[in-house]
Design a protein around this motif. Structure first.
Motif, short mmCIF file in Angstrom:
data_model
loop_
_atom_site.label_atom_id
_atom_site.label_comp_id
_atom_site.label_asym_id
_atom_site.label_seq_id
_atom_site.Cartn_x
_atom_site.Cartn_y
_atom_site.Cartn_z
N LEU A 69 0.83 -1.21 0.00
CA LEU A 69 0.00 0.00 0.00
C LEU A 69 0.86 1.26 0.00
CD1 LEU A 69 -2.80 1.36 0.26
CD2 LEU A 69 -2.58 1.10 2.74
N ALA A 121 2.01 2.28 -3.38
CA ALA A 121 1.01 2.74 -4.34
C ALA A 121 1.08 4.26 -4.47
CB ALA A 121 -0.39 2.32 -3.90
N HIS A 146 -1.44 6.84 -2.70
CA HIS A 146 -1.63 6.89 -1.25
C HIS A 146 -0.34 7.33 -0.55
CE1 HIS A 146 -5.44 4.90 -1.81
NE2 HIS A 146 -4.86 3.86 -2.38
N ASP A 173 -6.07 -4.47 -1.43
CA ASP A 173 -6.44 -4.71 -2.83
C ASP A 173 -7.66 -3.88 -3.21
OD1 ASP A 173 -6.17 -6.40 -5.33
OD2 ASP A 173 -8.21 -6.93 -4.75
N CYS A 231 -6.56 -0.13 -3.54
CA CYS A 231 -5.58 0.10 -4.59
C CYS A 231 -6.20 -0.04 -5.97
CB CYS A 231 -4.41 -0.85 -4.45
SG CYS A 231 -3.25 -0.41 -3.12
#
Length: 233
Positions: A75, A78, A81, A225, A228
């Motif tokens: 995460l 990503a 974020h 998941d 994202c």
């Protein structure tokens, strides 16, 4: 870019073989809390305290990050974020899974602190009450752990990040012990969205916008998941 502050507790590391503090077969059952997790206990028997944390350090070093730790590191990578992990745990499983932005509010098993001059340095596998501080050369070595009655680390930084977040997530923690117990309440007051991922509903579950129950190794990858792959509003 969504700003996410994540609080993790013992529940996220339990599946890596690190026993939880409050479980019936908990890590502390063979020792009174007062003897191994307070400044007074350290003052009374520093050798016992060092032996206790030597054992904990060995257990943590042998453990491996699980799917929940790996998902949080994913995460963080990503681009949509901005993630800060605030952990109550004193292991290094978040870092070994790949997380870069981690605050150990209760200290770390892998650090030492001089209670004479406040110098900090990496802890060896085995430490004793006779170890000298490398800065002041006094036999004042203690584990760099926040004990009962002591103030958690970097609280100003944590509160600032929390109040500027878009989402606060609590993972694997009962949320019963302050100041961490106040994070969800503070987030709620400032309009930050809140989510709880825990094995069971906690006493503070009603405070969160959403609460999901199950194993961290299942819930956390599912949630990561989900966010994202979600399309931006």
């Amino acid at each position: 870019m969504a700003k996410i502050v994540i609080l993790t507790g013992a529940g996220i590391s339990a599946e890596s073989g690190i026993r939880t503090f409050r479980a019936s077969d908990g890590l502390w059952e063979d020792h009174r809390i007062e003897d191994v997790a307070t400044p007074e206990g350290f003052g009374a028997d520093p050798e016992l305290v060092h032996e206790f944390y030597n054992m904990r350090r060995a257990t943590a070093a042998a453990a491996r990050p699980n799917a929940a730790h790996v998902a949080l590191a994913q995460l963080e990578r990503a681009p949509q974020h901005q993630v800060l992990v605030v952990t109550q745990n004193v292991d290094d499983l978040h870092e070994r899974a790949g997380s870069q932005h981690v605050i150990h509010m209760h200290g770390t098993l892998f650090g030492h602190l001089c209670h004479s001059c406040d110098h900090r340095w990496p802890a060896p596998a085995i430490s004793t009450a006779h170890d000298l501080c490398p800065a002041c050369h006094q036999p004042a070595t203690r584990p760099d752990i926040v004990w009962f009655g002591e103030m958690p680390y970097r609280m100003d930084e944590i509160w600032t990040a929390l109040r500027g977040a878009d989402l606060f997530v609590s993972i694997g923690t009962s949320g019963n012990v302050y100041p961490a117990a106040g994070f969800a309440q503070d987030a709620m007051r400032t309009g930050v969205a809140t989510l709880e991922l825990n094995l069971d509903r906690s006493s503070g579950s009603h405070i969160f916008d959403e609460s999901r129950q199950g194993l961290a190794s299942v819930l956390v990858p599912q949630w990561v998941d989900q966010i994202c792959t979600a399309k931006p509003n």
